[in-house]
Design an enzyme around this catalytic site. Structure first.
Site, PDB file in Angstrom:
ATOM      1  N   GLU A  91       0.834  -1.213   0.000  1.00  0.00           N
ATOM      2  CA  GLU A  91       0.000   0.000   0.000  1.00  0.00           C
ATOM      3  C   GLU A  91       0.866   1.259   0.000  1.00  0.00           C
ATOM      4  OE1 GLU A  91      -2.322  -1.550   3.356  1.00  0.00           O
ATOM      5  OE2 GLU A  91      -4.100  -1.163   2.150  1.00  0.00           O
ATOM      6  N   GLU A 107      -3.555  -9.584   4.072  1.00  0.00           N
ATOM      7  CA  GLU A 107      -4.262  -9.219   5.313  1.00  0.00           C
ATOM      8  C   GLU A 107      -5.362 -10.208   5.652  1.00  0.00           C
ATOM      9  OE1 GLU A 107      -3.410  -7.118   2.912  1.00  0.00           O
ATOM     10  OE2 GLU A 107      -2.764  -5.183   3.722  1.00  0.00           O
TER      11      GLU A 107
HETATM   12  N1  3HC Z   1       4.626  -7.232  11.809  1.00  0.00           N
HETATM   13  C1  3HC Z   1       5.374  -7.566  12.878  1.00  0.00           C
HETATM   14  N2  3HC Z   1       6.238  -8.614  12.885  1.00  0.00           N
HETATM   15  C2  3HC Z   1       6.337  -9.329  11.746  1.00  0.00           C
HETATM   16  C3  3HC Z   1       5.580  -9.032  10.610  1.00  0.00           C
HETATM   17  C4  3HC Z   1       4.697  -7.919  10.662  1.00  0.00           C
HETATM   18  N3  3HC Z   1       3.953  -7.538   9.611  1.00  0.00           N
HETATM   19  N4  3HC Z   1       5.891  -9.935   9.638  1.00  0.00           N
HETATM   20  C5  3HC Z   1       6.812 -10.755  10.173  1.00  0.00           C
HETATM   21  N5  3HC Z   1       7.082 -10.400  11.437  1.00  0.00           N
HETATM   22  C6  3HC Z   1       8.057 -11.005  12.341  1.00  0.00           C
HETATM   23  C7  3HC Z   1       7.750 -12.457  12.632  1.00  0.00           C
HETATM   24  O1  3HC Z   1       6.846 -12.587  13.699  1.00  0.00           O
HETATM   25  C8  3HC Z   1       9.123 -13.003  12.956  1.00  0.00           C
HETATM   26  O2  3HC Z   1       9.411 -12.632  14.270  1.00  0.00           O
HETATM   27  P1  3HC Z   1      10.317 -13.560  15.211  1.00  0.00           P
HETATM   28  O3  3HC Z   1      11.633 -13.677  14.501  1.00  0.00           O
HETATM   29  O4  3HC Z   1      10.358 -12.828  16.499  1.00  0.00           O
HETATM   30  O5  3HC Z   1       9.576 -14.878  15.289  1.00  0.00           O
HETATM   31  C9  3HC Z   1      10.046 -12.204  12.033  1.00  0.00           C
HETATM   32  O6  3HC Z   1       9.297 -11.046  11.661  1.00  0.00           O
HETATM   33  C10 3HC Z   1      10.444 -12.939  10.769  1.00  0.00           C
HETATM   34  O7  3HC Z   1       9.270 -13.455  10.151  1.00  0.00           O
HETATM   35  P2  3HC Z   1       9.205 -14.934   9.569  1.00  0.00           P
HETATM   36  O8  3HC Z   1       9.832 -15.881  10.524  1.00  0.00           O
HETATM   37  O9  3HC Z   1       7.809 -15.163   9.168  1.00  0.00           O
HETATM   38  O10 3HC Z   1      10.176 -14.794   8.314  1.00  0.00           O
HETATM   39  P3  3HC Z   1      10.008 -15.387   6.853  1.00  0.00           P
HETATM   40  O11 3HC Z   1      11.179 -14.918   6.100  1.00  0.00           O
HETATM   41  O12 3HC Z   1       9.692 -16.824   6.921  1.00  0.00           O
HETATM   42  O13 3HC Z   1       8.699 -14.675   6.259  1.00  0.00           O
HETATM   43  C11 3HC Z   1       7.254 -12.877   5.677  1.00  0.00           C
HETATM   44  C12 3HC Z   1       8.692 -13.317   6.032  1.00  0.00           C
HETATM   45  C13 3HC Z   1       6.827 -13.477   4.341  1.00  0.00           C
HETATM   46  C14 3HC Z   1       7.252 -11.383   5.587  1.00  0.00           C
HETATM   47  C15 3HC Z   1       6.280 -13.350   6.781  1.00  0.00           C
HETATM   48  O14 3HC Z   1       6.787 -12.967   8.030  1.00  0.00           O
HETATM   49  C16 3HC Z   1       4.894 -12.801   6.660  1.00  0.00           C
HETATM   50  O15 3HC Z   1       4.099 -13.309   5.913  1.00  0.00           O
HETATM   51  N6  3HC Z   1       4.588 -11.751   7.435  1.00  0.00           N
HETATM   52  C17 3HC Z   1       3.265 -11.193   7.508  1.00  0.00           C
HETATM   53  C18 3HC Z   1       2.944 -10.370   6.304  1.00  0.00           C
HETATM   54  C19 3HC Z   1       1.584  -9.734   6.446  1.00  0.00           C
HETATM   55  O16 3HC Z   1       0.628 -10.365   6.822  1.00  0.00           O
HETATM   56  N7  3HC Z   1       1.483  -8.448   6.116  1.00  0.00           N
HETATM   57  C20 3HC Z   1       0.281  -7.729   6.245  1.00  0.00           C
HETATM   58  C21 3HC Z   1       0.211  -7.143   7.604  1.00  0.00           C
HETATM   59  S1  3HC Z   1      -1.346  -6.387   7.950  1.00  0.00           S
HETATM   60  C22 3HC Z   1      -1.292  -4.906   7.141  1.00  0.00           C
HETATM   61  O17 3HC Z   1      -0.350  -4.605   6.493  1.00  0.00           O
HETATM   62  C23 3HC Z   1      -2.475  -4.008   7.366  1.00  0.00           C
HETATM   63  C24 3HC Z   1      -2.525  -2.901   6.406  1.00  0.00           C
HETATM   64  O18 3HC Z   1      -3.266  -3.253   5.291  1.00  0.00           O
HETATM   65  C25 3HC Z   1      -3.167  -1.696   7.024  1.00  0.00           C
END
Ligand code: 3HC
Ligand code: NAI
Length: 701
Positions: free
Chosen positions: A105, A125
């Site tokens: 976004e 999301e």
């Molecule tokens: N916020 C906070 N922490 C996050 C995060 C996020 N969005 N995404 C990942 N993390 C943290 C994980 O909890 C993890 O923490 P830890 O080491 O303490 O366990 C660390 O970052 C590394 O994450 P992964 O172990 O999952 O690492 P990978 O490399 O396997 O994956 C990733 C990376 C693909 C980015 C995966 O973490 C992921 O899918 N994250 C979530 C992405 C997501 O859902 N984004 C949308 C968020 S909601 C949003 O944006 C709302 C908006 O529309 C207003």
């Protein structure tokens, strides 16, 4: 400038570099830094364009999920995106890694987007029970149309930069170094005098009205089945519909409203809990103390249902496997079981012949245990019989190289009793896969009395290689999953005997969000398996335990479920979905008469109240006996091994949301009718007395 966003000048370009490891999530400091950066760039007459880029492994992967549920703090992400979009100088976003959710976004707020070839973008999301709340549904629809937006936002799966480029979401793919390419892009915009281009004002995606409306209708139809019971996916469709008709500011306001509604739901809490739970479960003491041993080649003993499934899982991950069976005939059958899985995939178009050949090239078979002398890890998956397994482990002890990890896939047997027949119990662990092992994500890693830390760490490393979700379990009957499953299975059986028909029970469970009911599961797995287990345990059963003979009687008649065409349901020729079996209702009535039970009615609400109370109470016992490390590990087991609806977070999360005091009150009420089965776990009593929750225990773990 904030530390999370640095501001540098590169010629006439202001470079805003986001630095918030590990994934550059858009926490408060990043949001503030972006706004400050844009304002500074606008104020500097020498700056002609702005570049936003992420440091480290990725462009922001989204909003900071850890901030959800806390009071929001200015500037909110939608405002940040609007501020970027309103910049009076062209803004370029340079994407690499995973530009997800709020990250995408922010990029859509920029006027131009360039991406690294290997980059991925997405709107995931929905997986967290929310929707893109910073303009994602509105701007993507305006650029790429309804179908692309709905696929991204309701599917939640990221797409590659090339695909995003084809959809117009990305303007350019960077050849070579991303930052250099992005600077060149920005300089080109400056040189050509190209103006800002706000995504909110674009209309390419709105051009084909008929296609957009068709996409909306198609998605509604698919979601009715795929997203049954969920809230956010349907709100996303409404947002995309709004994007087709409303002016951008109204569309954004509508999206914000829906986003906030999603935020209020228990589903959002459940899904975010699941997100963190599945990451926390890999954090175990043994793996924090030791590095895993090398894992270059594994072996599987037994080529039956589980052995073949485990073999496929390993071959799919590129891990060479030697399969060992008893004799030539059995090994041929074992290999055929593996090939059958691949042939099925080829038939469904999920794999081509070359893919099958590539995987089978990693497969070797043997009937001689000598073939195991060089492998790093051996997984035994022979019959569920202690003597047979002990005999196998004695042989493994003779042939395995020093340091090889020896694992058993036993469902119920004592892993120490298996480990102790070897001279190297420190190398023995349990690896409890779930059927079908090539599909099911859960892997219970069973830790017996004295394994070496690095043997346990190797189990976790294997899970990572196989893309499984590992949960640490102590060596106790049924480990975590099967033990809890037994408890709620009994609860269902008691309700059946007391008057709820198995079909009412299954329907209540299905309506709760499970893919199928528990009696359907029995039919699928084969009722003969649990029947054999009941017979095995008959002599040691506690006389205080209520025993229902209904299912034994069905089995005695030779009806085991789907495989015999009759079980709790009847399966007309070839049918996978069963019809109620009138014989079952007859047997239940006979048993009620024999036991003097007057059947009574159960509402769906009561069925689920009992079902969940049984599940959570057993979960609490599993915790108090240290069989599971933390409540969220139990949730992961239920989600990944037993079909618990993800949007409810898992049984322990469910219990927290239901209120532990309410759950305890239910148990106390049920206890009056069966003090043995419904006795509340001491841990639960203690938590309630101290006003604490399972989440408190998660935080302490
Ligand atoms: N916020 C906070 N922490 C996050 C995060 C996020 N969005 N995404 C990942 N993390 C943290 C994980 O909890 C993890 O923490 P830890 O080491 O303490 O366990 C660390 O970052 C590394 O994450 P992964 O172990 O999952 O690492 P990978 O490399 O396997 O994956 C990733 C990376 C693909 C980015 C995966 O973490 C992921 O899918 N994250 C979530 C992405 C997501 O859902 N984004 C949308 C968020 S909601 C949003 O944006 C709302 C908006 O529309 C207003
Ligand atoms: P299965 O009966 O399909 O396969 C067992 C295989 O082991 C047979 O092919 C047999 O020939 C082979 N075998 C027996 N003795 C052997 C020996 N000494 N050396 C080499 N091979 C030998 O059984 P299944 O269902 O695959 O179960 C295997 C193990 O996995 C059991 O311990 C079971 O409890 C466990 N398990 C089963 C699950 C299931 O859903 N079927 C789920 C999780 C664990």
């Amino acid at each position: 400038m904030s530390q999370a966003v640095s501001y540098d000048l590169n010629g006439a370009i202001a470079v805003l570099t986001i630095s918030n490891p590990p994934v550059n999530a858009l926490g408060l400091a990043v949001r503030q830094g972006l706004v400050a950066g844009i304002e500074k760039a606008e104020a500097d007459a020498a700056v002609k364009a702005v570049l936003i880029i992420g440091e480290g492994r990725t462009f922001p992967a989204g909003a900071d999920i850890r901030e959800f549920g806390k009071p929001p703090v200015d500037p909110y992400l939608p405002e940040v995106v609007l501020r970027i979009e309103a910049c009076n100088k062209p803004v370029v976003a340079a994407l690499h890694g995973t530009a997800l959710g709020g990250g995408l976004e922010v990029a859509l707020g920029a006027h131009y987007r360039i991406a690294d070839k290997a980059g991925r973008i997405g709107l995931p999301e929905v997986n967290l029970g929310i929707l893109p709340g910073a303009g994602g549904t509105q701007r993507t629809t305006r650029i790429a149309g309804a179908k692309a937006t709905l696929d991204l936002a309701t599917g939640g799966k990221p797409i590659g930069a090339d695909n995003a480029h084809a959809l117009g979401i990305i303007d350019r793919i960077a050849e070579g170094d991303l930052k250099e390419a992005a600077l060149a892009y920005a300089n080109e915009l400056i040189a050509t005098g190209t103006a800002s281009r706000p995504s909110g004002e674009r209309r390419e995606g709105l051009a084909d009205e008929a296609a957009n409306l068709a996409a909306i209708e198609d998605t509604k139809t698919t979601l009715a089945k795929r997203a049954r019971g969920q809230f956010a996916p349907f709100r996303i469709v409404e947002c995309v519909e709004a994007a087709l008709t409303l002016p951008i500011n109204e569309g954004l306001a509508f999206e914000r409203e829906q986003f906030l509604k999603c935020m209020e739901t228990p589903q959002r809490q459940g899904l975010i809990h699941a997100f963190f739970a599945e990451r926390t479960c890999t954090k175990v003491p043994e793996a924090s103390r030791a590095e895993p041993r090398p894992l270059n080649q594994i072996a599987v003993i037994g080529g039956g249902t589980m052995g073949a499934g485990i073999t496929v899982a390993a071959l799919n991950a590129g891990l060479p496997v030697v399969m060992v069976e008893r004799d030539a005939e059995s090994i041929a059958r074992g290999q055929a079981n593996v090939e059958k899985v691949y042939d099925g995939m080829v038939k469904k178009g999920r794999l081509d012949e070359a893919g099958k050949a590539k995987r089978m090239a990693l497969f070797a078979s043997a009937t001689d245990y000598a073939a195991l002398s060089d492998v790093d890890l051996i997984i035994e998956a022979v019959f569920e019989n202690l003597e047979v397994k002990q005999d196998v482990f004695r042989q493994l002890d003779q042939v395995a190289k020093p340091g090889a990890v020896l694992a058993t896939n036993t469902s119920y047997l004592d892993v120490d009793a298996i480990a102790n027949v070897t001279k190297r119990p420190q190398d023995v662990i349990g690896l409890h896969f779930f059927s079908p092992a090539n599909i099911m994500k859960l892997l219970e890693i069973v830790v017996p009395a004295n394994p070496a830390d690095d043997a346990v760490a190797t189990g976790f490393a294997l899970a990572k290689t196989l893309k499984k979700t590992p949960v640490r379990a102590a060596n106790a009957d049924g480990f975590i999953g099967n033990r809890i499953y037994k408890a709620y299975g009994l609860c269902a059986t008691y309700m059946m005997e007391d008057g709820a028909s198995p079909y009412e029970i299954d329907k209540a469970i299905y309506d709760f969000g499970y893919p199928i009911g528990i009696f359907q599961v029995h039919d699928l797995a084969g009722m003969d398996i649990s029947w054999a287990n009941r017979k095995r345990l008959a002599a040691t059963r506690n006389p205080l335990e209520r025993y229902s003979a209904v299912q034994d009687k069905i089995c005695e008649a030779g009806h085991f479920g789907q495989k015999t065409g009759r079980g709790m349901y009847v399966y007309p020729e070839g049918a996978r979905k069963g019809e109620p079996n009138p014989d079952v209702l007859k047997v239940i009535a006979e048993e009620q008469a024999r036991l003097g039970i007057t059947p009574r009615d159960f509402t769906a609400e009561e069925i689920m109240r009992r079902y969940m109370a049984a599940m959570v109470n057993e979960g609490a016992k599993v915790l108090q006996e240290n069989v599971a490390l933390r409540p969220s590990d139990i949730d992961v087991v239920a989600l990944y091994g037993y079909g618990f609806p993800r949007y409810r977070g898992g049984p322990m999360k469910y219990a927290d949301m239901y209120g532990l005091e309410n759950l305890l009150a239910d148990l106390r009420a049920f206890e009056a009718e069966d003090a043995y089965f419904w006795k509340p776990a001491q841990l639960l009593v203690d938590l309630v007395e101290n006003g604490r929750s399972f989440e408190d225990l998660n935080k302490e773990s």
